[in-house]
Write a protein that holds these residues in place. Structure first.
Motif, PDB file in Angstrom:
ATOM      1  N   GLN A 159       0.833  -1.193   0.000  1.00 43.40           N
ATOM      2  CA  GLN A 159       0.000   0.000   0.000  1.00 43.40           C
ATOM      3  C   GLN A 159       0.878   1.257   0.000  1.00 43.40           C
TER       4      GLN A 159
ATOM      5  N   GLN B  24      -3.663  -7.225   8.281  1.00 41.09           N
ATOM      6  CA  GLN B  24      -4.527  -6.417   9.157  1.00 41.09           C
ATOM      7  C   GLN B  24      -3.773  -5.213   9.700  1.00 41.09           C
ATOM      8  N   ASP B  25      -2.482  -5.380   9.969  1.00 38.85           N
ATOM      9  CA  ASP B  25      -1.673  -4.245  10.422  1.00 38.85           C
ATOM     10  C   ASP B  25      -1.574  -3.162   9.352  1.00 38.85           C
ATOM     11  N   ASP B  26      -1.776  -3.562   8.078  1.00 41.71           N
ATOM     12  CA  ASP B  26      -1.748  -2.606   6.974  1.00 41.71           C
ATOM     13  C   ASP B  26      -3.118  -1.997   6.696  1.00 41.71           C
ATOM     14  N   GLY B  27      -4.131  -2.384   7.492  1.00 39.08           N
ATOM     15  CA  GLY B  27      -5.422  -1.743   7.361  1.00 39.08           C
ATOM     16  C   GLY B  27      -6.566  -2.613   6.899  1.00 39.08           C
ATOM     17  N   PHE B  28      -6.309  -3.868   6.521  1.00 36.31           N
ATOM     18  CA  PHE B  28      -7.395  -4.753   6.109  1.00 36.31           C
ATOM     19  C   PHE B  28      -8.100  -5.313   7.339  1.00 36.31           C
ATOM     20  N   ASP B  29      -9.411  -5.576   7.222  1.00 39.45           N
ATOM     21  CA  ASP B  29     -10.078  -6.252   8.329  1.00 39.45           C
ATOM     22  C   ASP B  29      -9.837  -7.755   8.196  1.00 39.45           C
TER      23      ASP B  29
ATOM     24  N   ASN C  98     -11.908  -3.769  16.281  1.00 37.37           N
ATOM     25  CA  ASN C  98     -12.158  -3.935  14.846  1.00 37.37           C
ATOM     26  C   ASN C  98     -12.494  -5.377  14.511  1.00 37.37           C
TER      27      ASN C  98
END
Length: 388
Positions: free
Chosen positions: A114, A302-307, A375
């Protein structure tokens, strides 16, 4: 009583799949054939070393191709036309990609980064266009085989000519390769579940539930084992309080705060003890069925923003790969046909009902967020349909 001939055939089917899974995990080549004679050589993409790849090239009748899911191809930066197999509404169906000479097979492991186009450019430079699969059923089964091996759903596939005379098994033996039938792979989960047998039990006093015993269940091929934690004395003539709990190494053992698995496990045992009796089935399907290593890969996404759902799908898996046939078999063999199910997941109710277990009551089972899993819990409620 199951006839000995059927038992023998079933055991051979399970053993063939287990051998194929072990071979994939060690980077070996598996010969896969369907009932119509289509066949291919399969190597797991993440385990495909230069020696295996060179041998696959020498044995295949045509140039090897890369098979993965559409979602995984897009995750590494490929732009897949909507009309290609595994279309927009079917993102995790297999898609076959041309694999030109010199292309590094491990490109499939490289995520699209990303905030930069670097990974995308690398992927597009190395990978060529989607191509028609020479045998769609073989491609689909090869992906399922990789999933069963708890590897990324991506394989290098070496096409083989059709084999209407069913001589491919003998050819595989002559080449010292592991052979497996596609039908055995696709039916493996249900076959293994039907053949679960109790192999051990012991009294194991637990904190908060001292009157507990653990029953171990194993399929006839010696595959992965599931456990039944029985608290108190069960009366199978009445609905039994039960919990289906999928193993979670990070949550159950290490106390990870990224999920609510550990508190759900201990909370379920405490609730069963409070009511006097019940069963917790501890199912060997880590990470919603994708395995521990892939779960850690999903955590990184997930740490990069995905659920949690998008992360699984970015890796090429379905949102939830778990199966509940083993749970139904264990309950049936324990004489339990009617249950009060501790769950917030309607899919568990549907799955048990599908296998003939009557869920007479859903018992709510949830715990407060801990500051790290908001989240995760929100995704389960809003996207997976879990109840509050």
């Amino acid at each position: 009583m199951i006839p000995a001939q059927i038992q023998s055939r079933t055991a051979a089917s399970l053993a063939a799949v287990e051998r194929a899974l072990a071979e994939l995990r060690r980077g070996g080549i598996v010969v896969l054939r369907d009932e119509n004679g289509a066949a291919g050589l399969v190597v797991a993409a993440e385990c495909c070393g230069p020696v295996a790849f060179q041998r696959l090239q020498g044995l295949a009748q045509n140039a090897p191709v890369l098979v993965t899911t559409r979602r995984r191809a897009e995750a590494i930066g490929m732009e897949i036309p909507p009309h290609i197999a595994g279309g927009m509404g079917d993102t995790n169906k297999p898609i076959t990609l041309d694999l030109p000479a010199g292309v590094p097979v491990d490109i499939i492991l490289r995520p699209h980064e990303q905030g930069t186009d670097q990974a995308r450019h690398v992927a597009l430079r190395h990978l060529s266009r989607p191509v028609a699969s020479h045998a769609p059923r073989i491609a689909e089964t090869a992906i399922e085989l990789a999933k069963l091996a708890r590897l990324l759903p991506a394989v290098v596939l070496g096409p083989l000519t059709r084999d209407p005379g069913n001589k491919r098994r003998d050819w595989a033996r002559d080449q010292d390769l592991v052979y497996v039938d596609a039908a055995d792979v696709l039916s493996y989960d249900d076959t293994a579940a039907r053949n679960l047998q109790q192999v051990a039990q012991a009294n194991v006093p637990l904190e908060g539930a001292e009157n507990a015993r653990i029953l171990a269940w194993r399929p006839s091929d010696g595959g992965k084992e599931h456990l039944a934690i029985v608290v108190g004395e069960i009366d199978p003539t009445e609905p039994v309080l039960i919990r289906l709990h999928s193993e979670c190494f990070t949550g159950d053992l290490l106390g990870s705060l990224r999920c609510d698995c550990g508190v759900q496990l201990r909370g379920a045992i405490a609730q069963i003890a409070k009511e006097g009796s019940g069963v917790l089935l501890y199912l060997a399907q880590e990470g919603r069925g994708i395995g521990l290593v892939n779960k850690l890969r999903a955590y990184e996404l997930q740490d990069d923003g995905f659920d949690t759902i998008d992360a699984n799908e970015q890796l090429g898996f379905d949102a939830d790969e778990r199966v509940y046939a083993p749970a139904a078999t264990m309950l049936t063999r324990m004489g339990i046909k009617r249950v009060r199910l501790m769950t917030n997941n309607p899919e568990k109710i549907a799955q048990l009902s599908r296998y003939g277990i009557e869920v007479v009551e859903r018992v709510a089972h949830s715990f407060p967020a801990n500051g790290h899993n908001e989240n995760y819990l929100r995704t389960k409620a809003l996207r997976a349909g879990h109840l509050l």
